[in-house]
Design a protein around this motif. Sequence first.
Motif, short mmCIF file in Angstrom:
data_model
loop_
_atom_site.label_atom_id
_atom_site.label_comp_id
_atom_site.label_asym_id
_atom_site.label_seq_id
_atom_site.Cartn_x
_atom_site.Cartn_y
_atom_site.Cartn_z
N LEU A 211 15.47 -1.64 -0.92
CA LEU A 211 14.84 -2.94 -1.34
C LEU A 211 14.05 -3.70 -0.61
O LEU A 211 14.79 -4.04 0.55
CB LEU A 211 15.77 -3.62 -2.26
CG LEU A 211 16.14 -3.06 -3.78
CD1 LEU A 211 17.28 -3.92 -4.30
CD2 LEU A 211 14.91 -3.12 -4.79
N SER A 234 5.70 0.12 -4.55
CA SER A 234 6.50 -0.69 -5.93
C SER A 234 6.84 0.57 -6.71
O SER A 234 6.11 1.50 -6.93
CB SER A 234 5.32 -1.31 -6.76
OG SER A 234 4.88 -2.27 -5.92
N GLU A 238 9.60 -3.24 -8.69
CA GLU A 238 10.37 -3.64 -7.58
C GLU A 238 9.64 -3.24 -6.38
O GLU A 238 9.43 -1.85 -6.27
CB GLU A 238 11.67 -2.91 -7.98
CG GLU A 238 12.71 -3.64 -7.22
CD GLU A 238 12.95 -5.17 -7.15
OE1 GLU A 238 12.64 -6.24 -6.47
OE2 GLU A 238 13.79 -5.31 -8.44
N TYR A 240 10.00 -1.79 -2.45
CA TYR A 240 10.68 -0.98 -1.76
C TYR A 240 9.95 -0.60 -0.36
O TYR A 240 8.79 -0.78 -0.24
CB TYR A 240 11.36 0.46 -2.22
CG TYR A 240 12.18 0.20 -3.56
CD1 TYR A 240 13.63 0.43 -3.51
CD2 TYR A 240 11.56 0.01 -4.82
CE1 TYR A 240 14.24 0.39 -4.48
CE2 TYR A 240 12.18 -0.01 -5.83
CZ TYR A 240 13.39 0.08 -5.81
OH TYR A 240 14.55 0.09 -6.87
#
Length: 370
Positions: A211, A234, A238, A240
Amino acid sequence: MSDTLISTVGASLLSNLRTNETLKGLYEKNKSEEIVNYFLNLKEDPENYRGFGAEINSIISILKKGYLTNRKNLYFLVSDTLDGKKIGNILKNFFEKSEYSFEKVEVKVSYKLDDSNPYDFKMYGLKNLIKNMASIIRQHYGSVIINATGGYKAQIAFALALGQGLKVPVYYRFERFPEVIELEPLPLHLDPNLYFICRDLFEELNDDIKLFLEYESIYKSLSKEARIFFDIISIDNEKYISISPMGQIYIESIKNEFFYLSDKIALKKRENNLLLLSSESEGHSKELINKYNLKKVFEEFEYIEKIRVLRFSLSEKSSKAKVKIRGNNLIIILQTKQGIIHLEAETTARDEKELEIIKIKLEEYLSNKF
């Protein structure tokens, strides 16, 4: 003197097999020996007849031009696909049986190098290709050359970049050229200081993605020239972070410098007996330490002064012994049939370079023990 050849592999031969009904049928039935016998009986020149495919054409050209002094080792780096593995096997058989045979021919699959999955291809496949090539180059350093004719365009580009970084000659044959051309390494020197600046992040992201939020502050503290070693992507909204393929080339290039610097630097050896500490809370680790005689194993490695058991696990999985740098110490992860043990080692290293060299030596040492 060059006696080892690394060759990337593409779909050139596969395309040719599919245009010939006989060969197509043999290929679908996985009859690689029959296909190789067909090629061996052809009267055409394997350097120039396109039916042999780009890999055979270019390798024969390399041999005829005298770029390889002895035919000792040949490595085919193939994609992680059924076709890639089958074509690799055909090429292996050809260069074991033809008049251009090598003493040893090996096919290496680059895990997740599959263009049907663009995410895995970029995040894992290309970096695994780079790792495979770098490992072979270190094993045969000074006697290896690269044939980057076959494969995806990205394979060719990164094979060339790695050759430049490791000072290894790269050969390429354009489709309309009658022979291969040599792409000589540039007289460039990579700045190792960037490696030490990025090392903690390299260690954390090795073989993985994390992350971005957890490492954002570290990433943003890096200079712009260091940030190219990392990819931000993404997934499901989210962010990374992972090591980029160019970052992997940089890592392998610097590791290569340390690997051969290790013969020139006189490391300090342990002066006293090795101290191995195991806590009462990790009782099972004592059984493992005794069973595998770990104290003796590490006593034979002269650059560790003290080892502490961090933890022991029966549920974790690891494919091999791993060594990481944490601060001024090494973290060692050993897999056995009884479980995985995590150790922290204090070394005799007097600076960052020596710590890196000791890490490399310990990785090599443990690979022969576990």
